[in-house]
Every structure is written in C-alpha cells, then in structure tokens.
Scaffold this motif. Structure first.
Motif, PDB file in Angstrom:
ATOM      1  N   CYS A 105     -70.752  -9.087 -25.367  1.00 38.92           N
ATOM      2  CA  CYS A 105     -70.951  -9.448 -26.773  1.00 38.92           C
ATOM      3  C   CYS A 105     -72.436  -9.375 -27.053  1.00 38.92           C
ATOM      4  O   CYS A 105     -72.883  -8.701 -27.979  1.00 38.92           O
ATOM      5  N   ARG A 129     -71.446  -1.133 -25.382  1.00 38.73           N
ATOM      6  CA  ARG A 129     -71.731  -2.011 -26.505  1.00 38.73           C
ATOM      7  C   ARG A 129     -72.592  -3.185 -26.020  1.00 38.73           C
ATOM      8  O   ARG A 129     -72.572  -3.531 -24.833  1.00 38.73           O
ATOM      9  N   LYS A 134     -77.850 -10.978 -33.090  1.00 34.48           N
ATOM     10  CA  LYS A 134     -76.510 -11.524 -33.264  1.00 34.48           C
ATOM     11  C   LYS A 134     -76.393 -12.311 -34.560  1.00 34.48           C
ATOM     12  O   LYS A 134     -77.196 -13.218 -34.816  1.00 34.48           O
ATOM     13  N   PRO A 135     -75.403 -11.986 -35.372  1.00 29.32           N
ATOM     14  CA  PRO A 135     -75.156 -12.790 -36.568  1.00 29.32           C
ATOM     15  C   PRO A 135     -74.407 -14.050 -36.138  1.00 29.32           C
ATOM     16  O   PRO A 135     -73.421 -13.964 -35.425  1.00 29.32           O
ATOM     17  N   GLU A 167     -75.670  -3.930 -33.062  1.00 24.18           N
ATOM     18  CA  GLU A 167     -75.648  -4.323 -34.472  1.00 24.18           C
ATOM     19  C   GLU A 167     -77.043  -4.313 -35.098  1.00 24.18           C
ATOM     20  O   GLU A 167     -78.025  -4.668 -34.453  1.00 24.18           O
ATOM     21  N   GLN A 185     -74.099  -0.688 -35.583  1.00 26.17           N
ATOM     22  CA  GLN A 185     -72.948  -1.509 -35.961  1.00 26.17           C
ATOM     23  C   GLN A 185     -73.316  -2.379 -37.153  1.00 26.17           C
ATOM     24  O   GLN A 185     -74.342  -3.035 -37.154  1.00 26.17           O
ATOM     25  N   GLY A 187     -71.927  -5.558 -38.941  1.00 22.80           N
ATOM     26  CA  GLY A 187     -70.991  -6.633 -38.620  1.00 22.80           C
ATOM     27  C   GLY A 187     -70.154  -7.056 -39.807  1.00 22.80           C
ATOM     28  O   GLY A 187     -70.478  -6.752 -40.965  1.00 22.80           O
ATOM     29  N   THR A 188     -69.094  -7.788 -39.492  1.00 24.23           N
ATOM     30  CA  THR A 188     -68.149  -8.212 -40.533  1.00 24.23           C
ATOM     31  C   THR A 188     -68.841  -8.981 -41.660  1.00 24.23           C
ATOM     32  O   THR A 188     -68.512  -8.842 -42.827  1.00 24.23           O
ATOM     33  N   ARG A 189     -69.842  -9.797 -41.283  1.00 21.32           N
ATOM     34  CA  ARG A 189     -70.511 -10.641 -42.287  1.00 21.32           C
ATOM     35  C   ARG A 189     -71.392  -9.820 -43.215  1.00 21.32           C
ATOM     36  O   ARG A 189     -71.826 -10.307 -44.251  1.00 21.32           O
ATOM     37  N   ARG A 240     -61.437  -5.506 -37.194  1.00 22.57           N
ATOM     38  CA  ARG A 240     -61.822  -6.547 -36.227  1.00 22.57           C
ATOM     39  C   ARG A 240     -61.167  -7.892 -36.548  1.00 22.57           C
ATOM     40  O   ARG A 240     -61.586  -8.923 -36.068  1.00 22.57           O
ATOM     41  N   ASP A 272     -61.300  -3.460 -32.690  1.00 18.60           N
ATOM     42  CA  ASP A 272     -62.000  -4.439 -31.857  1.00 18.60           C
ATOM     43  C   ASP A 272     -61.037  -5.597 -31.588  1.00 18.60           C
ATOM     44  O   ASP A 272     -60.910  -6.515 -32.403  1.00 18.60           O
ATOM     45  N   GLN A 275     -63.030  -9.555 -31.035  1.00 17.11           N
ATOM     46  CA  GLN A 275     -63.218 -10.445 -32.196  1.00 17.11           C
ATOM     47  C   GLN A 275     -61.854 -10.642 -32.875  1.00 17.11           C
ATOM     48  O   GLN A 275     -61.610 -11.652 -33.533  1.00 17.11           O
ATOM     49  N   GLU A 301     -65.113  -6.347 -25.516  1.00 15.50           N
ATOM     50  CA  GLU A 301     -66.155  -7.153 -24.871  1.00 15.50           C
ATOM     51  C   GLU A 301     -65.847  -7.362 -23.385  1.00 15.50           C
ATOM     52  O   GLU A 301     -64.767  -7.848 -23.023  1.00 15.50           O
ATOM     53  N   ASP A 312     -69.132 -15.611 -26.827  1.00 17.30           N
ATOM     54  CA  ASP A 312     -67.794 -15.021 -26.897  1.00 17.30           C
ATOM     55  C   ASP A 312     -67.093 -14.835 -25.547  1.00 17.30           C
ATOM     56  O   ASP A 312     -66.271 -13.926 -25.386  1.00 17.30           O
TER      57      ASP A 312
HETATM   58  C1  PEP Z   1     -69.549  -8.572 -32.254  1.00 11.76           C
HETATM   59  O1  PEP Z   1     -69.126  -7.406 -32.170  1.00 11.76           O
HETATM   60  O2  PEP Z   1     -69.916  -9.235 -31.267  1.00 11.76           O
HETATM   61  C2  PEP Z   1     -69.533  -9.229 -33.588  1.00 11.76           C
HETATM   62  C3  PEP Z   1     -70.373 -10.221 -33.875  1.00 11.76           C
HETATM   63  O3  PEP Z   1     -68.636  -8.699 -34.423  1.00 11.76           O
HETATM   64  P1  PEP Z   1     -68.128  -9.139 -35.899  1.00 11.76           P
HETATM   65  O4  PEP Z   1     -69.201  -8.732 -36.835  1.00 11.76           O
HETATM   66  O5  PEP Z   1     -66.858  -8.371 -36.042  1.00 11.76           O
HETATM   67  O6  PEP Z   1     -67.897 -10.634 -35.858  1.00 11.76           O
END
Ligand code: PEP
Ligand code: MN
Length: 344
Positions: A105, A129, A134-135, A167, A185, A187-189, A240, A272, A275, A301, A312
């Motif tokens: 992760c 990956r 990290k978000p 990311e 990447q 991310g979802t956020r 994801r 994915d 997640q 991961e 994670d």
């Molecule tokens: C990740 O891939 O570790 C991650 C933070 O992904 P996501 O944006 O899908 O939460």
C-alpha cells in the motif's frame, strides 16, 4: 461529434475539415493514425449539430460522422470501437493479457520494497505498486514517505525492471511524479479534483483513475474525459469499491461496473480488490471474480509481512499467498480467453 476521415483524405482536406469545425465553434481534437485520421469535435450546443453533420457527410474525404450524445466523448466506446491498449514498459493493458500490478500500500523502505518487487515479479506481476504520497482520512495517520518514497520506487524499478505506479495528489507534484513513475494513480478521494485531472491530462504518462467511492459510473467516465481532453489518451479506469450501507466490508466492490464501463468506454478497466474489500480473506475470491468478469488489469496490495505493514495490512496478502493467487487466476484467465504472465 467524431469525424472519421476517409483513408485517402489528404493533409489539405484534413486541414480544411479542421478549419470548418473550428469556425463553427468546436474544440478540435484530431488523432492522426497510421491508416486514417479521426477528429473529435466538442463544445457546440446540440441544436446546431444536425446541419454541420450533414455538410461534413457530403464531403468525399469524410467517411462518416458519429454524433455522440453522451456527456463524455473521447471516453466513449463510439470514439474508439476496438478498445484502447495502454502500453507501460513492455506490458500492454487492454489486450489479451491481464496485467497484474502488485506491491505494498505504502512504500516503507528500499529493502522491503525490493523484496516485494522481486516476489511479485517472480509470481507474474508486470508492474510494481507503492504509495509515496498517501491520502489519509485522518491527518494523524502516516502520510507516506513523499519524495524519499518516490526515489525508492525509482531505484527498485531500475533494479528489477518493473515499471511503477504511484499516487499523485497535488497538481504541483505531477511533473516530479512523472519523472519517477510510469503510471500516475489518481485516488478515489481525488476523482473529482478537476485541477488535478487537468494537470495529469497535460502529462503524457498513463493515468489510472480510481472510481470515487461515492461516484456513479457516468461521473467516473466524465472525470476520465477531463484527462483525455487534455490530450492524455492513456487512461485506465479502476474500480476500487464504493460506499454502501454495508459495513462488514471496507467498500462494496462493484464488479458489475467492469462490464458496464467496458461497454460504455474503450478504456481498459482495472480492479483493486484490496481497497475493494478491506479483508485479506476476501481478496482472493474477488480477484478471481474480477478476472472472470473481464478486468484488463489488477491492482493488489502485497507486503512481506502484512501484519506489520504500516498501512492497510488487513487487506494485504503476503508473497506466498500472492503467488498462489496468481496460479488460480491463470486458470480462470484461460477459461475466459485471456492470459496472465507465467511465473519466472
Ligand atoms: C491505495 O491504492 O492504497 C489507495 C489509497 O487507494 P484508494 O484511493 O482507492 O483508496
Ligand atoms: Mn491501500
């Protein structure tokens, strides 16, 4: 609308068509292919389009004009019926092979990242990956190693020959991340962070766009349109998991989005399952299901000791479990007419 030029169209005729549509107020987005040119024309109210279409269709150098009524054009399957292949290193994502991207992760150290990179490569992964930025939902959690993480990824990539995906969260960091990584990447956020989407759209490094955990499929495809509109046509869509009322799983992995996105769009679709489920024991079954339902790539991961992973760990598999999972997936891939790279 999309204007497909005839194979015999000359550069002058192509320029003439581009000039006409520009004068009508369209944004002009040509793709000069080896066999023919396709011109995307966007941004004019629907009411005016019929007459323009008729005029273009009457030209000898135009093979056909495809009106696209969806809220996304370049992303739509009509724009590129045969499906897009995104090339990363010597991997082709979107072809017959299902490309596996695996790793921690978050990047923790050079040694651990190298250890995992070697293990996943030996098991058949093609891309490493690892998160450097990290978000985090909590500002008190570990935010990633940042620049040091990028340098580790680059060093491990050079050592193993695996391209890396990581990311990018800040539009100002896109250039630096492009210098260290092979796939960006989102991310979802950040799926609807339009400044970031526009910035990665200006880059020429492939982009993996995670589906927002709250986003409908149409919104996800519109986010991808932002990237493509900038001229970056190497976009991967990544399912994801989305938020539902279920709390047993971290997210609800919406595998129906895979065939749906592939029907609506020509872009490769990635799943994915890490997640997507939040639980190690669910990663295997959902990875196998993703292969069966048409995923073009997987993002998984993996860590040498998931119980000790900084982030994670609960959804992370160890090296041996990953190796076994790849073997199971190969059998399923073969059953649906695909392949996964054999182990080394
Ligand atoms: C990740 O891939 O570790 C991650 C933070 O992904 P996501 O944006 O899908 O939460
Ligand atoms: Mn993670």
């Amino acid at each position: 609308m999309i204007i497909v030029m005839a194979p015999h169209a000359t550069p002058e005729q192509i320029a003439d068509v581009e000039q006409r549509i520009q004068e009508w107020g369209y944004g002009v987005h040509p793709i000069y292919g080896a066999e023919r040119t396709v011109i995307g024309a966007v941004g004019v109210p629907d009411a005016d389009k019929a007459a323009y279409q008729e005029q273009l269709e009457s030209l000898d150098c135009v093979e056909r004009v495809i009106p696209i009524l969806r809220p996304y054009k370049f992303v739509s399957r009509e724009y590129h019926p045969q499906g897009t292949i995104v090339r990363v290193g010597d991997a082709e994502i979107g072809g017959d092979e299902i490309v596996v991207m695996a790793g921690p992760c978050t990047v923790e150290s050079y040694e651990k990242t190298l250890d995992t990179a070697r293990a996943v490569k030996a098991a058949g992964a093609r891309v490493l990956r690892g998160g450097a930025f990290k978000p985090c939902t909590s500002p008190y959690s570990f935010q990633g190693l940042g620049m040091e993480g990028l340098r580790i990824l680059q060093a491990v990539s050079r050592e193993t020959g695996l391209p890396v995906i990581t990311e990018v969260m800040d539009p100002r960091a896109v250039e630096t991340v492009c210098e260290h990584a092979h796939i960006l990447q989102i991310g979802t956020r950040n799926m609807q962070n339009y400044d970031l989407l526009r910035e990665v759209g200006r880059a020429r490094t492939p982009v993996l766009l995670k589906r927002g955990m709250w986003a409908r499929i149409e919104e996800w495809l519109q986010a991808a349109e932002y990237v493509m509109l900038g001229g970056n046509h190497s976009v991967l869509l990544c399912e994801r998991g989305i938020r539902t009322f279920e709390t047993y799983t971290r997210n609800t992995l919406d595998l129906s989005a895979v065939p749906a996105a592939k029907e609506l769009s020509h872009l490769p679709v990635v799943v994915d399952p890490s997640q997507g489920t939040g639980h190690r024991h669910l990663v295997g079954p959902m990875t196998r299901a993703a292969v069966a339902c048409g995923a073009d790539a997987l993002l998984i991961e993996v860590h040498p000791h998931p119980d000790r992973a900084i982030k994670d760990g609960a959804q992370t598999v160890n090296h041996e479990a990953f190796r076994q999972l790849m073997a199971e997936c190969r059998a399923i891939a073969a059953a649906v007419g695909r392949q996964i790279r054999p182990p080394e």
